[in-house]
Design a protein around this motif. Structure first.
Motif, mmCIF file in Angstrom:
data_model
loop_
_atom_site.group_PDB
_atom_site.id
_atom_site.type_symbol
_atom_site.label_atom_id
_atom_site.label_comp_id
_atom_site.label_asym_id
_atom_site.label_seq_id
_atom_site.Cartn_x
_atom_site.Cartn_y
_atom_site.Cartn_z
ATOM 1 N N GLY A 115 0.837 -1.200 0.000
ATOM 2 C CA GLY A 115 0.000 0.000 0.000
ATOM 3 C C GLY A 115 0.868 1.244 0.000
ATOM 4 N N HIS B 58 7.158 4.880 9.602
ATOM 5 C CA HIS B 58 5.870 5.069 8.923
ATOM 6 C C HIS B 58 4.658 4.752 9.787
ATOM 7 C CE1 HIS B 58 7.547 5.451 4.772
ATOM 8 N NE2 HIS B 58 8.496 4.685 5.265
ATOM 9 N N LYS C 65 -8.215 2.432 9.757
ATOM 10 C CA LYS C 65 -8.624 3.294 8.638
ATOM 11 C C LYS C 65 -10.153 3.464 8.590
ATOM 12 C CE LYS C 65 -4.631 1.829 5.793
ATOM 13 N NZ LYS C 65 -3.819 3.033 5.501
ATOM 14 N N ASP D 119 0.010 -5.244 5.790
ATOM 15 C CA ASP D 119 0.212 -3.804 5.814
ATOM 16 C C ASP D 119 0.074 -3.374 7.267
ATOM 17 O OD1 ASP D 119 0.065 -1.214 4.008
ATOM 18 O OD2 ASP D 119 -1.355 -0.926 5.646
ATOM 19 N N ASP E 261 11.395 2.328 6.497
ATOM 20 C CA ASP E 261 10.916 1.599 7.664
ATOM 21 C C ASP E 261 12.055 0.744 8.244
ATOM 22 O OD1 ASP E 261 7.693 1.310 8.498
ATOM 23 O OD2 ASP E 261 9.072 -0.042 9.500
HETATM 24 N N1 GPQ Z 1 2.386 2.371 5.813
HETATM 25 CL CL1 GPQ Z 1 4.195 0.784 8.852
HETATM 26 C C1 GPQ Z 1 2.148 1.290 4.987
HETATM 27 O O1 GPQ Z 1 1.623 1.441 3.882
HETATM 28 N N2 GPQ Z 1 2.512 0.062 5.407
HETATM 29 C C2 GPQ Z 1 3.130 -0.144 6.590
HETATM 30 O O2 GPQ Z 1 3.448 -1.286 6.957
HETATM 31 C C3 GPQ Z 1 3.388 0.985 7.383
HETATM 32 C C4 GPQ Z 1 3.000 2.220 7.000
HETATM 33 C C5 GPQ Z 1 1.956 3.694 5.333
HETATM 34 C C6 GPQ Z 1 1.209 4.515 6.357
HETATM 35 O O3 GPQ Z 1 0.158 3.746 6.900
HETATM 36 C C7 GPQ Z 1 0.668 5.754 5.666
HETATM 37 O O4 GPQ Z 1 0.039 6.594 6.581
HETATM 38 C C8 GPQ Z 1 1.825 6.499 4.983
HETATM 39 O O5 GPQ Z 1 1.334 7.531 4.192
HETATM 40 C C9 GPQ Z 1 2.638 5.558 4.117
HETATM 41 O O6 GPQ Z 1 3.058 4.430 4.852
HETATM 42 C C10 GPQ Z 1 3.861 6.219 3.533
HETATM 43 O O7 GPQ Z 1 4.589 6.879 4.502
#
Ligand code: GPQ
Length: 842
Positions: free
Chosen positions: A134, A374, A574, A288, A336
């Protein structure tokens, strides 16, 4: 160097330099040549798949030439490079992007048309490169686009998964996962069978002492797996710079041992070894925002990190500089904590293999690395059991213990009065079993740590990493608000809007590279012709999505209805459940109206999309409820067009490119303080849609930029979440009356077996409502009503949309990458016109 052609023969090479097509006629010639030679087909045997292949190969030839030049130029300049280490690169399709970044889409369009094809159909033949889950993976892909577009000497390093994120099918309302085998035909990768690294696992550590008393550790035995490089060219927009994304694939290392097995007739176990080796890069973990601690995942991480570091170190060594200059040549960004072992691996290379002292090595390591966090969700923060690390990477565990020892000694010296501090900040959690806290290791081994939006960066400084701010000082912790590439997310996804904007903001080659120029369109906000054209573009994009909905679901939706979109990974934080509860509330309200009243309501289409992790039971329940509500509402003759509920299967990057430009309002409604940034919020606003959202992540900065009159904010604030959770668990927990009504209807069986949705209901009613759905529900419904009222005034709505787009310049990933370059990496762009390096260097 031995492979380099001697000086006297180079003239022949220069005279015969390859060049890609120039103009339509040469493009057609190249397409036909690839059909007739590379693909061994003919005009009697050329379907869209073949036309896609040949078109891609023609573009690939163009890319490769600039890619080689860029690499030569970077080698020759030998300036500092950035390495972006990410386990995920959610690239989507490459052909359309290559056409637009090179600036030859029109040529392709007319050329293909003369050859009997429509460029749109050809583009759609391509399988998405979906090597990510994602937002985190898509961010990495946007960063690659910006790094190349801004001419930074930069490499991406990742894994070449044989299977990317699964394909989602919805069968009887349930998610079914289907493997995503995407490598059947992939013209965008170049196997480098000569670029391999043998990676060691398991084994044991022996120490030797030399005459001077110096102790050296030797990691011996165990097993070896070979990493093979696959390179993917990354074209910059409106620049010849073409960077490299290097993805590692695992295969069996050819050793004596296997060979003997094979010869002695033990094929089976020899083949088994091969399959076991290939397993490492076989599949992307589909979680995710969740860490599951699986051994194979740790193997993936070390395999990728060790291969990448070997490659980086090899490149550095070619310049014959002293080790202390390593951080002047190399910046490594950890996306990350997934690549945190790189910190340990570099320390190991420096002390065990290169013979540096611990302190000299550690200084180099700290200056080289930086880490992006993140999430603050505890279930997503990576921890590995000490036993597992010990077994798989015995030498690395020793080094981790030493890093921790020296770190804790420093803490003890500086904070002698705070004894508890040591256990709080220890890289080793003294639990049963003991765990390695990867985020702490990443912080200790980096010179900068960043969050991805202001609120998120504040939260990590004041909550999860608070002690580390005390220890290292506040300057180590910075914010870099995320961004998105306007090339893919405006120009490519929304050509209609892009050319309308160009009529006011000037050439796309200018405003797509300096997105603040969007502010020029605000001068035309009252220009009737511009406003009319604006509305027509949105309607056409909605029609395109309506057609797509019809063709995939059979459901007819009116493009005149308000399109309300929530597309992202399904996760309780979410709050897609809150959205669908709101939809049910709307349905009940419509049912209670007279037919005359109903006719006056503004029709709405609620559109959902997103994958649930295969093991995430609650997320799957949410998908099931959305689909069940859809089948009731969409078939209720009382409702008609007033409300439609659509779940779009298999949301991915190429579907996002259709969905996002068609949105009127999109939902970014996470519990305050849980969504680190969000990036689709930026994409939706940039495409002329408005947002309903909480005060979370980048929503807050979007509000600051576009003005609070242009966004529909609601709900509790991050600072109140802890108290509300406490109250919900220990105090009296009153459910919002409207939500209670919704729950009762679900439990009456209106949407199928109530038992199927019991988990979602009881999470709110009985288990403390951790995500504050009930606490925010009233405010959510009120704000949705406000959305309806605002949309009814189309003139004001369009003003809001134009004004918002005009003010979105800040959210370009170019701005974001420039911040990383200045504040964290200390790297400079390498302009393509300075020296093309041909005939020099490698
Ligand atoms: N995010 Cl830790 C992910 O898509 N996967 C993950 O495992 C983690 C974070 C996202 C985060 O949920 C969003 O709010 C951020 O915009 C995105 O990373 C990029 O920084």
């Amino acid at each position: 160097v031995e492979a380099s052609i001697p000086e006297p023969q180079r003239e022949a090479w220069l005279k015969n330099q390859a060049s890609g097509f120039k103009g339509k006629d040469q493009f057609e010639k190249e397409v036909v040549r690839h059909v007739e030679t590379t693909l061994a087909r003919s005009m009697f045997n050329c379907d869209e798949t073949a036309a896609y292949a040949a078109t891609s190969l023609a573009f690939r030839d163009r890319l490769v030439i600039e890619w080689n030049r860029t690499q030569q130029r970077q080698t020759f300049a030998d300036s500092k490079r950035v390495y972006y280490l990410s386990l995920e690169f959610l690239m989507g399709r490459a052909l359309d992007n290559a056409m637009l970044n090179i600036g030859e889409k029109e040529v392709a369009k007319s050329g293909l048309s003369e050859l009997g094809f429509r460029v749109e159909d050809i583009i759609q033949q391509e399988h998405d490169a979906a090597l990510g889950n994602g937002g985190l993976g898509r961010l990495a892909a946007c960063f690659l686009d910006s790094l190349a577009s801004l001419n930074f000497p930069a490499w991406g390093y990742g894994l070449r998964y044989r299977y990317g994120i699964f394909k989602q099918e919805i069968i009887d309302g349930y998610q079914v996962e289907v493997p995503d085998y995407w490598l059947d035909f992939n013209p965008w990768e170049f196997p480098r069978h000569d670029v391999t690294v043998d990676i060691q696992f398991y084994g044991n550590v022996n120490k030797t002492t030399d005459d001077s008393g110096k102790v050296t550790a030797h990691w011996e035995g165990g097993e070896t797996v070979r990493a093979v490089a696959y390179d993917v060219p990354i074209p910059g927009y409106a620049t010849p710079s073409t960077n490299n994304l290097r993805l590692w694939s695992s295969q069996a290392a050819s050793g004596e041992f296997d060979f003997q097995k094979f010869n002695s007739g033990d094929y089976e176990s020899s083949v088994g070894d091969q399959q076991r080796a290939e397993t490492i890069s076989a599949v992307l973990y589909p979680n995710d925002n969740l860490d599951r601690g699986k051994e194979l995942r740790l193997k993936q991480q070390y395999f990728w990190v060790a291969a990448s570091l070997y490659d980086i170190v090899r490149r550095f060594k070619k310049s014959k500089r002293p080790w202390r200059e390593f951080p002047d040549q190399v910046a490594i960004q950890l996306n990350d904590t997934h690549p945190t072992l790189a910190i340990v691996e570099l320390q190991r290379i420096l002390i065990d293999l290169e013979g540096l002292d611990w302190d000299d090595a550690w200084n180099i390591v700290q200056q080289t690395f930086s880490y992006t966090n993140h999430t603050v969700l505890p279930e997503a923060l990576e921890k590995w059991s000490v036993g597992l690390v010990q077994h798989l990477l015995p030498r690395h565990l020793q080094i981790i213990y030493d890093i921790n020892l020296f770190f804790l000694q420093m803490v003890e010296r500086n904070f002698p009065k705070d004894r508890e501090m040591l256990s709080r900040v220890s890289i080793i959690e003294e639990s049963q079993p003991k765990m390695v806290r990867m985020a702490y290791l990443a912080i200790v081994g980096s010179h900068k740590v960043n969050g991805v939006a202001e609120l998120h960066s504040d939260l990590i400084r004041t909550t999860i990493f608070k002690d580390f701010v005390t220890i290292f000082g506040p300057d180590k912790f910075v914010n870099v608000t995320n961004g998105i590439t306007p090339r893919r997310w405006l120009h490519q996804a929304n050509p209609g809007l892009s050319s309308l904007i160009a009529s006011k903001a000037g050439d796309p080659e200018h405003y797509l590279k300096d997105l603040t120029l969007l502010n020029k369109i605000e001068l035309s906000v009252n220009d009737p012709a511009f406003r009319k054209a604006w509305a027509e573009v949105k309607l056409a994009n909605k029609q395109r999505l309506a057609d797509y909905i019809k063709s995939t679901t059979g459901i007819v939706v009116s493009p005149k209805a308000l399109f309300d979109v929530q597309v992202k990974r399904i996760h309780e934080y979410k709050r897609q459940q809150m959205n669908i509860f709101g939809v049910i509330f709307r349905y009940l309200k419509l049912k209670s109206m007279s037919p005359e009243e109903r006719k006056k309501v503004l029709p709405r289409v609620s559109i959902f999309g997103g994958k649930a992790a295969p093991g995430y039971w609650m997320a799957k329940q949410i998908i099931h409820l959305i689909n069940s509500v859809g089948s009731v509402v969409n078939n209720d003759p009382d409702i008609g067009d007033a409300l439609k509920v659509i779940f779009l299967e298999d949301y991915n990057v190429s579907k996002a490119e259709i969905i996002i430009p068609a949105s009127d309002i999109s939902e970014h409604i996470s519990t305050a303080g849980t969504e680190a940034s969000g990036t689709s919020n930026m994409k939706f606003v940039l495409n002329g849609g408005l947002i309903i959202g909480t005060c979370d992540g980048a929503n807050i900065e979007i509000t600051r930029e576009i003005g609070e009159e242009n966004i529909f904010l609601f709900g509790n604030l991050a600072e109140d979440v802890d108290d509300l959770r406490h109250k919900n668990t220990y105090g009296d927990h009153k459910i919002d009356p409207s939500l209670d009504k919704v729950f009762n209807v679900i439990q009456s069986g209106t949407f199928g077996n109530a038992q199927d949705f019991q988990g979602m209901v009881s999470a709110v009613r009985e288990h403390g409502d951790f995500y504050l759905v009930s606490d925010d529900f009233h405010s959510y419904l009120e704000t949705q009503e406000l959305v309806d009222k605002s949309y009814a005034d189309q003139e004001l709505w369009i003003t809001k949309c134009i004004t918002s787009v005009a003010r979105m310049g800040f959210f370009s990933s170019d701005r974001c990458i420039n911040e990383y370059a200045e504040e964290i990496w200390n790297v400079e762009p390498l302009q393509p016109d300075t020296n093309n390096g041909v005939g020099k260097g490698e």
